[in-house]
Write a protein that holds these residues in place. Structure first.
Motif, short mmCIF file in Angstrom:
data_model
loop_
_atom_site.label_atom_id
_atom_site.label_comp_id
_atom_site.label_asym_id
_atom_site.label_seq_id
_atom_site.Cartn_x
_atom_site.Cartn_y
_atom_site.Cartn_z
N VAL A 151 30.94 -22.62 -91.22
CA VAL A 151 30.08 -21.48 -91.54
C VAL A 151 30.03 -20.51 -90.36
CG1 VAL A 151 27.71 -20.79 -92.06
CG2 VAL A 151 28.71 -22.77 -93.21
N ARG A 152 29.89 -21.04 -89.15
CA ARG A 152 29.86 -20.17 -87.96
C ARG A 152 31.18 -19.44 -87.77
NH1 ARG A 152 27.19 -24.65 -85.65
NH2 ARG A 152 29.16 -25.29 -84.65
N ALA A 153 32.28 -20.13 -88.02
CA ALA A 153 33.60 -19.53 -87.82
C ALA A 153 33.86 -18.38 -88.78
CB ALA A 153 34.68 -20.59 -87.97
N PHE A 154 33.11 -18.33 -89.87
CA PHE A 154 33.32 -17.30 -90.89
C PHE A 154 32.42 -16.09 -90.65
CE2 PHE A 154 33.90 -16.14 -95.51
CZ PHE A 154 35.28 -16.12 -95.46
N ARG A 155 31.78 -16.03 -89.52
CA ARG A 155 30.81 -14.97 -89.23
C ARG A 155 31.44 -13.58 -89.31
NH1 ARG A 155 27.61 -14.00 -83.46
NH2 ARG A 155 27.53 -11.73 -83.66
N ASP A 156 32.60 -13.38 -88.72
CA ASP A 156 33.21 -12.04 -88.69
C ASP A 156 33.46 -11.53 -90.11
OD1 ASP A 156 33.11 -12.08 -85.97
OD2 ASP A 156 35.23 -12.55 -85.67
N VAL A 157 33.90 -12.42 -90.99
CA VAL A 157 34.17 -12.02 -92.38
C VAL A 157 32.87 -11.59 -93.06
CG1 VAL A 157 34.93 -12.83 -94.64
CG2 VAL A 157 36.24 -13.43 -92.59
N ARG A 158 31.81 -12.38 -92.87
CA ARG A 158 30.52 -12.01 -93.47
C ARG A 158 30.08 -10.63 -93.00
NH1 ARG A 158 29.44 -17.50 -92.68
NH2 ARG A 158 28.52 -17.15 -90.63
N GLU A 159 30.20 -10.38 -91.73
CA GLU A 159 29.76 -9.09 -91.19
C GLU A 159 30.63 -7.95 -91.71
OE1 GLU A 159 29.47 -9.47 -86.93
OE2 GLU A 159 27.55 -10.53 -87.06
N GLU A 160 31.92 -8.17 -91.83
CA GLU A 160 32.81 -7.13 -92.38
C GLU A 160 32.43 -6.80 -93.83
OE1 GLU A 160 36.90 -8.21 -92.10
OE2 GLU A 160 36.80 -8.60 -89.94
N GLU A 161 32.19 -7.83 -94.61
CA GLU A 161 31.89 -7.60 -96.03
C GLU A 161 30.52 -6.96 -96.22
OE1 GLU A 161 33.99 -7.64 -98.32
OE2 GLU A 161 35.59 -8.55 -97.14
N VAL A 162 29.55 -7.33 -95.41
CA VAL A 162 28.24 -6.68 -95.49
C VAL A 162 28.36 -5.21 -95.08
CG1 VAL A 162 25.92 -6.62 -94.49
CG2 VAL A 162 26.90 -8.79 -95.23
N ARG A 163 29.19 -4.92 -94.09
CA ARG A 163 29.42 -3.52 -93.71
C ARG A 163 30.04 -2.75 -94.87
NH1 ARG A 163 27.26 0.26 -91.53
NH2 ARG A 163 26.64 -1.25 -89.92
N ALA A 164 30.97 -3.35 -95.58
CA ALA A 164 31.56 -2.68 -96.76
C ALA A 164 30.50 -2.43 -97.83
CB ALA A 164 32.70 -3.53 -97.33
N LEU A 165 29.57 -3.37 -98.00
CA LEU A 165 28.47 -3.17 -98.96
C LEU A 165 27.61 -1.98 -98.54
CD1 LEU A 165 26.62 -4.07 -101.33
CD2 LEU A 165 25.44 -5.56 -99.67
N LEU A 166 27.25 -1.91 -97.26
CA LEU A 166 26.41 -0.82 -96.78
C LEU A 166 27.11 0.54 -96.96
CD1 LEU A 166 24.90 -2.35 -93.51
CD2 LEU A 166 23.94 -2.34 -95.81
N ASP A 167 28.40 0.59 -96.69
CA ASP A 167 29.15 1.84 -96.87
C ASP A 167 29.16 2.26 -98.34
OD1 ASP A 167 29.66 1.89 -94.18
OD2 ASP A 167 31.71 1.09 -94.34
N THR A 168 29.30 1.28 -99.23
CA THR A 168 29.31 1.58 -100.67
C THR A 168 27.94 2.07 -101.14
OG1 THR A 168 31.02 -0.11 -100.99
CG2 THR A 168 29.86 0.65 -102.96
N ILE A 169 26.89 1.43 -100.67
CA ILE A 169 25.53 1.88 -101.02
C ILE A 169 25.30 3.29 -100.49
CG2 ILE A 169 23.08 1.47 -100.62
CD1 ILE A 169 23.70 -1.53 -100.57
N SER A 170 25.73 3.54 -99.25
CA SER A 170 25.54 4.86 -98.66
C SER A 170 26.24 5.94 -99.48
CB SER A 170 26.07 4.85 -97.22
OG SER A 170 25.85 6.09 -96.58
#
Length: 487
Positions: A151-170
């Motif tokens: 779970v910890r090792a997957f942190r960068d992917v989670r952050e990238e995908e949440v950033r994509a969500l924020l860009d789409t909402i924006s």
């Protein structure tokens, strides 16, 4: 006239055949009841011939109907759903007995047509028999996906995908019109799961608008909640064929099977010629047995086992967390004080940094309280996946027959007024300073179950949910869409 005589004769024979089957079903029902009635069975509502208690579940959602019945007949009930004896648990004490104290007896899974098909006959983790093969698969999944280090090792992917969500909402918000957040959330978790399973995302770079598999996922999830005539009356299973229900099941199964088969074949082509590649996603971990790297996983060479495990993670890791996030946002918008408190906490900790990072989450206890309260009010599975008793046993002095189907009503338990004050209200503050958690130790809150059959993906899902919720309330101010005037 001869034709009409033939039709009338055929129709008469069909009715006679159907009535005969009902007679034998009723006979089996009576014989079974006489055998059970030799013991002190849990209380039950008045039973009708043949249908049993099915009529009690017709006009409400099952978890609500069962909660209503348990308020009259007690937290441990015996229902006869067609030909199937069914035990319903609706209190933390009874749930503890089933999921922990006698977990070794109740850790089986009953046969249900839909889940049997989508699990390739019980080859997966969620619906497989409790045996050595199940333990091995679960251990592999924990090591490669659900363990704390994974779970910890997957942190960068989670952050990238949440950033994509924020860009789409924006982008959607910039148009100045209301938009639907739900498909964006489904797309978020679909991309996260896809990257974990297959090492790639399915949306365009930086986009999180609508998953390519949105319709398929929603159709399959909706269908997995259905039950067939054969699930309640095994002797009448042929009716599911006549009504077309079986063909609908097969159509949706083949669509999902084709998707998984395509991904497996693509990955196998990419791996060809590279015998000692280190796994970079979960599919690689499942496929490496084909290279002889892990001889204890030889059974994975059956591609159906691989597809069954991937099916579990694809469905469980996409729609349930998206639905939980959707409920959290809905409750926050209905409760502005809670929304303001959450935003003040997140923005006070993160400041002008521009985004919430995973190390910030430990300083955001109210985020965790909001999600706990959301899971209490809206568990993704209000009735936990069904269990089955492997032998006769007793709970609270009542006899539980072997082969009984067991339902634990997590929705009703989370509304038990002995443990929850004002249980229908959304009050995240109830968890401030409280030790109650959802990890299977406190039976008054079990959205993920408890014991051996507890959801193995809980930590993975919660890590994604906490990061997504914190960022969404940090970056935007939210309000429900106003209804358009029809005047």
């Amino acid at each position: 006239m001869e034709i009409f005589k033939h039709v009338r004769h055929t129709w008469s024979n069909s009715i006679l055949f159907f009535l005969s089957l009902l007679f034998f079903c009723s006979l089996a029902f009576i014989v079974r009841n006489r055998r059970f009635n030799r013991h002190r069975l849990p209380p039950a509502p008045t039973v009708l011939p043949i249908v049993g208690h099915l009529h009690q579940l017709l006009f409400e959602l099952p978890h609500i109907a069962l909660c209503r019945l348990s308020s009259k007949h007690g937290p441990l009930m015996l229902l006869q759903l067609g030909q199937i004896p069914t035990i319903v648990a609706s209190s933390p004490e009874i749930a503890d007995e089933i999921l922990k104290a006698q977990d070794h007896i109740f850790c089986g899974r009953p046969y249900v047509t839909v889940t049997h098909r989508f699990s390739y006959g019980g080859l997966d983790i969620a619906f497989a028999p409790h045996d050595d093969r199940w333990r091995l698969l679960r251990r592999l999944a924990k090591a490669e996906v659900f363990g704390s280090s994974s779970v910890r090792a997957f942190r960068d992917v989670r952050e990238e995908e949440v950033r994509a969500l924020l860009d789409t909402i924006s982008s959607a918000a910039a148009r100045g019109v209301p938009f639907d957040l739900a498909p964006m959330l489904l797309c978020l978790f679909n991309n996260i799961v896809y990257r974990k399973l297959f090492g790639k995302r399915i949306s365009a770079p930086g986009n999180c608008g609508r998953s390519r598999h949105h319709e398929l996922i929603m159709q399959v999830v909706a269908f997995t909640a259905e039950t067939s005539v054969g699930d309640f009356f095994p002797c009448l299973g042929w009716i599911d064929v006549l009504t077309g229900w079986r063909s609908k099941l097969e159509k949706r199964f083949k669509a999902m099977d084709g998707l998984l088969k395509e991904e497996i074949e693509e990955r196998m082509r990419n791996r060809r010629g590279r015998q000692h590649i280190d796994p970079v996603n979960f599919l690689d971990a499942l496929l490496r047995s084909e290279a002889g790297m892990d001889f204890c996983l030889d059974f994975l060479q059956d591609q159906n086992v691989i597809k069954a495990v991937l099916m579990d993670m694809f469905l469980a890791g996409t729609e349930p967390p998206a639905l939980t996030m959707e409920w959290a946002m809905a409750e926050l918008m209905k409760n502005p004080k809670a929304m303001n408190k959450l935003q003040e906490e997140v923005r006070g900790v993160v400041g002008s940094k521009g985004k919430v990072e995973e190390e910030d989450l430990q300083k955001l206890p109210y985020v965790k309280s909001v999600l706990k309260e959301t899971l209490r009010l809206h568990p993704p599975g209000p009735l936990l996946l069904p269990h089955e008793s492997s032998k006769d046993t007793e709970i609270g002095g009542y006899h539980i027959p072997a082969g009984s189907r067991i339902f634990v009503n997590a929705w009703a338990i989370a509304r038990d007024t002995r443990f929850w004050k004002d249980p229908e209200a959304f009050v995240p503050e109830r968890f401030e300073g409280s030790q109650v958690d959802f990890r299977g130790c406190h039976m008054q809150l079990i959205p993920f179950g408890a014991g051996r059959r507890m959801c193995p993906g809980m930590s993975f899902g919660m890590a994604c949910l906490e990061l997504a919720l914190a960022n969404v309330v940090y970056a935007f101010d939210w309000a429900p869409a106003r209804r358009r005037s029809t005047g």
